[in-house]
Design a protein around this motif. Structure first.
Motif, PDB file in Angstrom:
ATOM      1  N   PHE A 216     -40.066 -36.491  15.417  1.00 38.73           N
ATOM      2  CA  PHE A 216     -40.549 -36.999  16.697  1.00 38.73           C
ATOM      3  C   PHE A 216     -41.910 -37.659  16.544  1.00 38.73           C
ATOM      4  O   PHE A 216     -42.161 -38.718  17.080  1.00 38.73           O
ATOM      5  CB  PHE A 216     -40.616 -35.884  17.744  1.00 38.73           C
ATOM      6  N   SER A 217     -42.805 -37.046  15.776  1.00 39.22           N
ATOM      7  CA  SER A 217     -44.143 -37.614  15.623  1.00 39.22           C
ATOM      8  C   SER A 217     -44.108 -38.942  14.872  1.00 39.22           C
ATOM      9  O   SER A 217     -44.914 -39.829  15.136  1.00 39.22           O
ATOM     10  CB  SER A 217     -45.086 -36.627  14.934  1.00 39.22           C
ATOM     11  N   VAL A 218     -43.173 -39.111  13.950  1.00 38.23           N
ATOM     12  CA  VAL A 218     -43.050 -40.373  13.225  1.00 38.23           C
ATOM     13  C   VAL A 218     -42.518 -41.455  14.156  1.00 38.23           C
ATOM     14  O   VAL A 218     -42.938 -42.602  14.110  1.00 38.23           O
ATOM     15  CB  VAL A 218     -42.138 -40.203  11.990  1.00 38.23           C
ATOM     16  N   TRP A 219     -41.558 -41.108  15.024  1.00 37.08           N
ATOM     17  CA  TRP A 219     -40.937 -42.090  15.916  1.00 37.08           C
ATOM     18  C   TRP A 219     -41.668 -42.260  17.234  1.00 37.08           C
ATOM     19  O   TRP A 219     -41.354 -43.165  17.995  1.00 37.08           O
ATOM     20  CB  TRP A 219     -39.490 -41.718  16.171  1.00 37.08           C
ATOM     21  N   ALA A 220     -42.619 -41.416  17.542  1.00 36.71           N
ATOM     22  CA  ALA A 220     -43.333 -41.516  18.811  1.00 36.71           C
ATOM     23  C   ALA A 220     -44.184 -42.787  18.826  1.00 36.71           C
ATOM     24  O   ALA A 220     -44.787 -43.165  17.834  1.00 36.71           O
ATOM     25  CB  ALA A 220     -44.226 -40.291  19.011  1.00 36.71           C
ATOM     26  N   ALA A 221     -44.205 -43.425  19.966  1.00 36.95           N
ATOM     27  CA  ALA A 221     -44.988 -44.647  20.103  1.00 36.95           C
ATOM     28  C   ALA A 221     -46.476 -44.324  20.052  1.00 36.95           C
ATOM     29  O   ALA A 221     -46.923 -43.293  20.544  1.00 36.95           O
ATOM     30  CB  ALA A 221     -44.642 -45.330  21.416  1.00 36.95           C
TER      31      ALA A 221
ATOM     32  N   LYS B 171     -55.212 -47.336  11.590  1.00 30.80           N
ATOM     33  CA  LYS B 171     -56.239 -46.533  10.920  1.00 30.80           C
ATOM     34  C   LYS B 171     -55.993 -45.053  11.227  1.00 30.80           C
ATOM     35  O   LYS B 171     -56.105 -44.205  10.360  1.00 30.80           O
ATOM     36  CB  LYS B 171     -57.622 -46.957  11.408  1.00 30.80           C
ATOM     37  N   ALA B 172     -55.666 -44.783  12.487  1.00 26.21           N
ATOM     38  CA  ALA B 172     -55.347 -43.435  12.973  1.00 26.21           C
ATOM     39  C   ALA B 172     -54.599 -43.628  14.286  1.00 26.21           C
ATOM     40  O   ALA B 172     -54.515 -44.752  14.787  1.00 26.21           O
ATOM     41  CB  ALA B 172     -56.625 -42.623  13.196  1.00 26.21           C
ATOM     42  N   GLU B 173     -54.083 -42.546  14.838  1.00 32.62           N
ATOM     43  CA  GLU B 173     -53.385 -42.690  16.109  1.00 32.62           C
ATOM     44  C   GLU B 173     -54.326 -43.306  17.138  1.00 32.62           C
ATOM     45  O   GLU B 173     -55.451 -42.835  17.328  1.00 32.62           O
ATOM     46  CB  GLU B 173     -52.881 -41.337  16.618  1.00 32.62           C
TER      47      GLU B 173
ATOM     48  N   PHE C  75     -57.665 -46.928  21.493  1.00 24.34           N
ATOM     49  CA  PHE C  75     -57.182 -46.330  22.735  1.00 24.34           C
ATOM     50  C   PHE C  75     -58.192 -45.301  23.210  1.00 24.34           C
ATOM     51  O   PHE C  75     -58.635 -44.456  22.438  1.00 24.34           O
ATOM     52  CB  PHE C  75     -55.817 -45.673  22.499  1.00 24.34           C
ATOM     53  N   ARG C  76     -58.568 -45.393  24.486  1.00 19.83           N
ATOM     54  CA  ARG C  76     -59.486 -44.434  25.101  1.00 19.83           C
ATOM     55  C   ARG C  76     -58.734 -43.714  26.226  1.00 19.83           C
ATOM     56  O   ARG C  76     -58.421 -44.304  27.249  1.00 19.83           O
ATOM     57  CB  ARG C  76     -60.712 -45.139  25.682  1.00 19.83           C
TER      58      ARG C  76
END
Length: 162
Positions: free
Chosen positions: A15-20, A98-100, A123-124
């Motif tokens: 799920f974490s790999v496929w999560a947007a 770079k990161a989520e 993203f904030r």
């Protein structure tokens, strides 16, 4: 018991790999005066982030990017850029995760002027303090950290169609 835990763990990883990523979706660009300028669709394709304008405020959707240059280094689609429609062209391209919620290393082109900038997107998450709503910090730089940021807000299809 071990089998159930393994299935649960595997499901969480998949799920974490496929999560947007939280940057994906529809966003309203807002200038420094707080005025909306366009609606954008931000998406990831083959681990690279892109952004396309889906609606321009105050211009027809078939407007051509005549102020753009004929070509830009690493532009993701073939053809003369200054003959492309503003809507539906990937003006944000080449960013790597770079990161989520953090992307960098790509470019953003201002189709109304033809200027190209190095681009970083962060993203904030809404925190009720500095960020009242989910926000994208769009940072355009000319190099050496010199540039400016705009803060875009999440949008919905219904807002675009109104």
């Amino acid at each position: 018991m071990k089998k159930g835990f393994f299935v649960l763990l595997l499901s969480a990883v998949v799920f974490s790999v496929w999560a947007a990523d939280p940057v994906e979706g529809l966003w309203k660009s807002v200038d420094e005066d707080g005025k909306p300028t366009a609606y954008w669709r931000i998406y990831v394709k083959d681990n690279v982030l892109y952004g396309e304008i889906v609606k321009i405020i105050g211009k027809p959707n078939d407007a051509i990017a005549t102020a753009a240059k004929p070509s830009y280094k690493n532009f993701p689609i073939p053809g003369e850029v200054n003959k492309m429609k503003i809507v539906g062209t990937p003006w944000i391209y080449g960013l790597r995760r770079k990161a989520e919620g953090q992307w960098e290393g790509g470019n953003i082109i201002d189709p109304s002027k033809g200027d190209i900038y190095q681009c970083k997107i962060t993203f904030r998450k809404a925190d009720g303090k500095k960020f009242k709503v989910d926000t994208l910090e769009m940072r355009g730089e000319i190099g050496f950290g010199l540039g400016r940021s705009q803060f875009w807000v999440r949008s919905e299809e219904s807002e675009i169609n109104s």
